[in-house]
Write an enzyme that holds these catalytic residues in place. Structure first.
Site, short mmCIF file in Angstrom:
data_model
loop_
_atom_site.label_atom_id
_atom_site.label_comp_id
_atom_site.label_asym_id
_atom_site.label_seq_id
_atom_site.Cartn_x
_atom_site.Cartn_y
_atom_site.Cartn_z
N LYS A 65 0.87 -1.18 0.00
CA LYS A 65 0.00 0.00 0.00
C LYS A 65 0.90 1.22 0.00
CE LYS A 65 -3.16 2.69 2.82
NZ LYS A 65 -4.03 2.75 4.00
N GLY A 81 -11.64 7.15 6.21
CA GLY A 81 -12.76 8.04 6.51
C GLY A 81 -14.05 7.34 6.89
N GLY A 120 -8.94 8.55 9.58
CA GLY A 120 -9.36 8.58 10.99
C GLY A 120 -10.43 9.62 11.31
#
Lengths: 263, 70
Positions: free
Chosen positions: A102, A190, A163
């Site tokens: 990632k 989110g 977050g």
């Protein structure tokens, strides 16, 4: 009616679960591992940290690898340039043995927004090196297309800030990305509630990545299960085909008058 | 008496007996048997090379593990 099998395809890997779980912010490793099991996630993110002899129990590789069917997706968090992310990817592959990476490059800790230029550059080089690159990006359809063209396995646009729990605030842009994309689109960051994850899946996302919403829930394993069910429901709804929206009412019952009417 | 060298381990000074290999360092600090990545002067040292790779005065060593992250 037989429903054909539905797998998430990332490179040569196939997954039956479309929920990707992050492992940060849990109160302890035991709760995190319970949540991973409850989520049914087959792809799980981890981060690289310096080994600290006083906190040797922080090492998650052993316990996560012991869960059957788990593939690790290390992130490059902490990198603020493409060069740092590439270095982190090489070290992560050495540790995990997994080709997934990632790419997460956010230079500003105040808002954690991903740097599109450094992300593109790192993704381009890592894809060429054979990594299955999963770039964390702003919900930008042009950038998403460019990342597909350089060989990324997916694109992971943010729903809202990491977050923040503000849900899929970028829905209109994600809709365009999905329409244009030939690779899975994964909403990352989110999400606060399972209904938001279901919404993302109904839109046609290939998967969602959730961390904080599960990690800081009152009961993380239960929330992980709730997200898994919502993701499955949203995916099923997308495949079933949602009805068209209409600007006016369209009756579901016959309007022929019969109660006390003269006909 | 053992002759010592000093390396930099994860940003702090670490004394080591002269002639120590990467594998010796791992057992001294208690990370052997764990899944750690070892980087010496920007070069990744794979597990099968760790007993042959000797550390020198001033080497920069990074030991990394997987921790929680999203």
């Amino acid at each position: 009616m037989t429903i054909p099998m539905d797998f998430l395809q990332l490179g040569s890997y196939t997954f039956s679960s479309r929920l990707i779980l992050g492992t940060g912010k849990f109160s302890n490793a035991t709760v995190m591992l319970e949540a991973v099991r409850a989520s049914g996630a087959q792809l799980v993110t981890v981060a690289l940290r310096r080994f600290n002899r006083e906190q040797a129990e922080d090492d998650l590789f052993g316990p996560l690898s012991a869960i059957e069917g788990i593939t690790l997706m290390p992130n490059t968090s902490g990198a603020s340039t493409a060069a740092e992310a590439i270095r982190a990817a090489h070290i992560a592959r050495e540790l995990s043995g997994s080709p997934f990476i990632k790419v997460e490059i956010h230079p500003n800790p105040q808002h954690l927004m991903p740097d599109p230029i450094e992300t593109y550059e790192a993704a381009r080089i890592l894809a060429k090196e054979g990594f299955l690159v999963m770039p964390y990006i702003t919900a930008d359809p042009v950038l998403a297309k460019r990342l597909e063209e350089v060989g990324c396995a997916s694109v992971m646009p943010l729903g809202s800030a990491i977050g923040s729990g503000q849900g899929v605030a970028t829905a209109a842009m994600i809709d365009i990305i999905i329409r244009e994309s030939g690779i899975p689109v994964i909403v990352d960051a989110g999400l606060r509630s399972p209904s938001e994850a279901a919404h993302a899946m109904e839109m046609g996302c290939g998967a969602v990545l959730v961390n904080s919403a599960v990690a800081v829930a009152g009961n993380p394993p239960e929330m992980a299960e709730a997200f898994a069910e919502a993701v499955a429901a949203g995916r099923k709804a997308f495949r079933a085909g949602l009805m068209q929206k209409s600007g006016s009412a369209i009756a579901t019952s016959p309007l022929t008058a019969f109660l006390g009417a003269n006909g | 008496m053992l002759q010592m060298i000093t390396i930099e381990l994860n940003g702090t000074k670490q004394p080591l007996p002269i002639g120590s290999a990467v594998s010796d360092l791992l057992s001294i600090i208690g990370s052997d048997g764990k899944s750690v990545a070892v980087v010496v002067n920007e070069q990744i040292i794979r597990p099968d090379k760790r007993s042959a790779r000797l550390l020198q005065e001033g080497d920069h060593v990074e030991l990394l593990i997987f921790a929680g992250g999203g």
